[in-house]
Design a protein around this motif. Structure first.
Motif, mmCIF file in Angstrom:
data_model
loop_
_atom_site.group_PDB
_atom_site.id
_atom_site.type_symbol
_atom_site.label_atom_id
_atom_site.label_comp_id
_atom_site.label_asym_id
_atom_site.label_seq_id
_atom_site.Cartn_x
_atom_site.Cartn_y
_atom_site.Cartn_z
ATOM 1 N N GLN A 13 2.826 -2.079 -10.523
ATOM 2 C CA GLN A 13 2.023 -2.730 -11.555
ATOM 3 C C GLN A 13 0.546 -2.355 -11.395
ATOM 4 O O GLN A 13 0.093 -2.024 -10.284
ATOM 5 C CB GLN A 13 2.175 -4.242 -11.465
ATOM 6 N N PRO A 14 -0.201 -2.413 -12.487
ATOM 7 C CA PRO A 14 -1.650 -2.170 -12.366
ATOM 8 C C PRO A 14 -2.269 -3.099 -11.324
ATOM 9 O O PRO A 14 -1.933 -4.279 -11.261
ATOM 10 C CB PRO A 14 -2.160 -2.486 -13.781
ATOM 11 N N GLY A 15 -3.155 -2.532 -10.522
ATOM 12 C CA GLY A 15 -3.769 -3.282 -9.439
ATOM 13 C C GLY A 15 -3.012 -3.210 -8.136
ATOM 14 O O GLY A 15 -3.523 -3.647 -7.099
ATOM 15 N N GLY A 16 -1.819 -2.670 -8.176
ATOM 16 C CA GLY A 16 -1.002 -2.580 -6.976
ATOM 17 C C GLY A 16 -1.332 -1.380 -6.111
ATOM 18 O O GLY A 16 -2.283 -0.635 -6.386
ATOM 19 N N SER A 17 -0.524 -1.205 -5.072
ATOM 20 C CA SER A 17 -0.752 -0.133 -4.107
ATOM 21 C C SER A 17 0.530 0.660 -3.853
ATOM 22 O O SER A 17 1.638 0.111 -3.969
ATOM 23 C CB SER A 17 -1.243 -0.706 -2.771
ATOM 24 N N LEU A 18 0.344 1.895 -3.505
ATOM 25 C CA LEU A 18 1.438 2.751 -3.052
ATOM 26 C C LEU A 18 0.892 3.658 -1.966
ATOM 27 O O LEU A 18 -0.299 3.990 -1.957
ATOM 28 C CB LEU A 18 1.993 3.625 -4.180
ATOM 29 N N ARG A 19 1.785 4.087 -1.087
ATOM 30 C CA ARG A 19 1.412 5.056 -0.056
ATOM 31 C C ARG A 19 2.347 6.249 -0.170
ATOM 32 O O ARG A 19 3.559 6.116 0.012
ATOM 33 C CB ARG A 19 1.493 4.440 1.331
ATOM 34 N N LEU A 20 1.769 7.399 -0.451
ATOM 35 C CA LEU A 20 2.533 8.638 -0.509
ATOM 36 C C LEU A 20 2.455 9.337 0.843
ATOM 37 O O LEU A 20 1.428 9.298 1.515
ATOM 38 C CB LEU A 20 1.993 9.571 -1.580
ATOM 39 N N SER A 21 3.533 9.977 1.204
ATOM 40 C CA SER A 21 3.554 10.769 2.440
ATOM 41 C C SER A 21 4.109 12.157 2.148
ATOM 42 O O SER A 21 4.903 12.338 1.219
ATOM 43 C CB SER A 21 4.422 10.086 3.503
ATOM 44 N N CYS A 22 3.681 13.103 2.946
ATOM 45 C CA CYS A 22 4.152 14.488 2.821
ATOM 46 C C CYS A 22 4.427 14.998 4.225
ATOM 47 O O CYS A 22 3.536 14.994 5.073
ATOM 48 C CB CYS A 22 3.106 15.336 2.127
ATOM 49 N N ALA A 23 5.661 15.415 4.448
ATOM 50 C CA ALA A 23 6.054 15.972 5.745
ATOM 51 C C ALA A 23 6.143 17.480 5.624
ATOM 52 O O ALA A 23 6.827 17.999 4.738
ATOM 53 C CB ALA A 23 7.393 15.390 6.172
ATOM 54 N N ALA A 24 5.455 18.172 6.511
ATOM 55 C CA ALA A 24 5.406 19.622 6.465
ATOM 56 C C ALA A 24 6.206 20.230 7.600
ATOM 57 O O ALA A 24 6.256 19.688 8.713
ATOM 58 C CB ALA A 24 3.960 20.102 6.552
ATOM 59 N N GLY A 66 -13.090 5.481 -3.635
ATOM 60 C CA GLY A 66 -13.130 4.056 -3.356
ATOM 61 C C GLY A 66 -11.791 3.360 -3.518
ATOM 62 O O GLY A 66 -11.643 2.198 -3.130
ATOM 63 N N ARG A 67 -10.807 4.064 -4.079
ATOM 64 C CA ARG A 67 -9.471 3.456 -4.268
ATOM 65 C C ARG A 67 -8.402 4.169 -3.451
ATOM 66 O O ARG A 67 -7.451 3.539 -2.988
ATOM 67 C CB ARG A 67 -9.080 3.501 -5.754
ATOM 68 N N PHE A 68 -8.542 5.473 -3.303
ATOM 69 C CA PHE A 68 -7.544 6.281 -2.584
ATOM 70 C C PHE A 68 -8.128 6.743 -1.249
ATOM 71 O O PHE A 68 -9.323 7.016 -1.142
ATOM 72 C CB PHE A 68 -7.163 7.519 -3.387
ATOM 73 N N THR A 69 -7.256 6.866 -0.258
ATOM 74 C CA THR A 69 -7.651 7.375 1.050
ATOM 75 C C THR A 69 -6.614 8.380 1.540
ATOM 76 O O THR A 69 -5.428 8.060 1.602
ATOM 77 C CB THR A 69 -7.781 6.246 2.077
ATOM 78 N N ILE A 70 -7.091 9.564 1.874
ATOM 79 C CA ILE A 70 -6.214 10.590 2.422
ATOM 80 C C ILE A 70 -6.349 10.596 3.942
ATOM 81 O O ILE A 70 -7.446 10.410 4.480
ATOM 82 C CB ILE A 70 -6.531 11.981 1.831
ATOM 83 N N SER A 71 -5.238 10.804 4.632
ATOM 84 C CA SER A 71 -5.260 10.883 6.088
ATOM 85 C C SER A 71 -4.159 11.833 6.540
ATOM 86 O O SER A 71 -3.245 12.148 5.773
ATOM 87 C CB SER A 71 -5.066 9.500 6.711
ATOM 88 N N ARG A 72 -4.269 12.283 7.771
ATOM 89 C CA ARG A 72 -3.250 13.196 8.292
ATOM 90 C C ARG A 72 -2.984 12.879 9.758
ATOM 91 O O ARG A 72 -3.838 12.362 10.478
ATOM 92 C CB ARG A 72 -3.674 14.645 8.138
ATOM 93 N N ASP A 73 -1.780 13.221 10.192
ATOM 94 C CA ASP A 73 -1.380 13.079 11.582
ATOM 95 C C ASP A 73 -0.861 14.445 12.025
ATOM 96 O O ASP A 73 0.282 14.812 11.697
ATOM 97 C CB ASP A 73 -0.298 12.008 11.718
ATOM 98 N N ASN A 74 -1.680 15.180 12.719
ATOM 99 C CA ASN A 74 -1.297 16.538 13.101
ATOM 100 C C ASN A 74 -0.201 16.556 14.164
ATOM 101 O O ASN A 74 0.479 17.566 14.324
ATOM 102 C CB ASN A 74 -2.523 17.303 13.591
ATOM 103 N N ALA A 75 -0.023 15.466 14.857
ATOM 104 C CA ALA A 75 1.066 15.388 15.831
ATOM 105 C C ALA A 75 2.417 15.247 15.134
ATOM 106 O O ALA A 75 3.451 15.654 15.683
ATOM 107 C CB ALA A 75 0.838 14.220 16.780
ATOM 108 N N LYS A 76 2.399 14.674 13.937
ATOM 109 C CA LYS A 76 3.652 14.451 13.203
ATOM 110 C C LYS A 76 3.787 15.375 11.994
ATOM 111 O O LYS A 76 4.771 15.288 11.271
ATOM 112 C CB LYS A 76 3.728 12.992 12.743
#
Length: 117
Positions: A13-24, A66-76
């Motif tokens: 819904q508008p105002g909600g949150s989601l977290r996308l992930s990408c495994a390489a 201000g709404r989205f944040t990208i992050s990475r885990d190089n160990a995973k």
């Protein structure tokens, strides 16, 4: 064989949150800048967010700052996109992209994000 596999899309819904992930896999992950792009129906694919190989620098489209944040885990070998305060105009297929030098670029298959009440 290089593979980028996105997950985490869905209906929210508008105002909600989601977290996308990408495994390489199949690449030396830390040597690649990682990006999230999106493409809405009838529109060109656009860069949403990107992060450098070491994770020390990130950039965002003005529309998501201000709404989205990208992050990475190089160990995973993963990169994530935390999306908060979602708007209807964020509805799109979101793609993970790995970019290396000099001109290497790999894409995931995409994951649908739909923001609707």
């Amino acid at each position: 064989q290089v593979q980028l596999v996105e997950s985490g899309g869905g209906l929210v819904q508008p105002g909600g949150s989601l977290r996308l992930s990408c495994a390489a896999s199949g690449i030396t992950f830390s040597r690649y800048a990682m990006n999230w792009y999106r493409q809405a129906p009838g529109k060109e694919r656009e860069l949403v967010a990107g992060i450098t190989g070491a994770g020390g620098s990130a950039r965002y489209a003005d529309s998501v700052k201000g709404r989205f944040t990208i992050s990475r885990d190089n160990a995973k070998n993963t990169v994530s996109l935390q999306m908060n305060s979602l708007k209807r105009e964020d509805t799109a297929v979101y793609y993970c992209n790995a970019r290396g030098v000099p001109s290497l670029s790999y894409w995931g298959q995409g994951t649908q994000v739909t923001v609707s009440s």
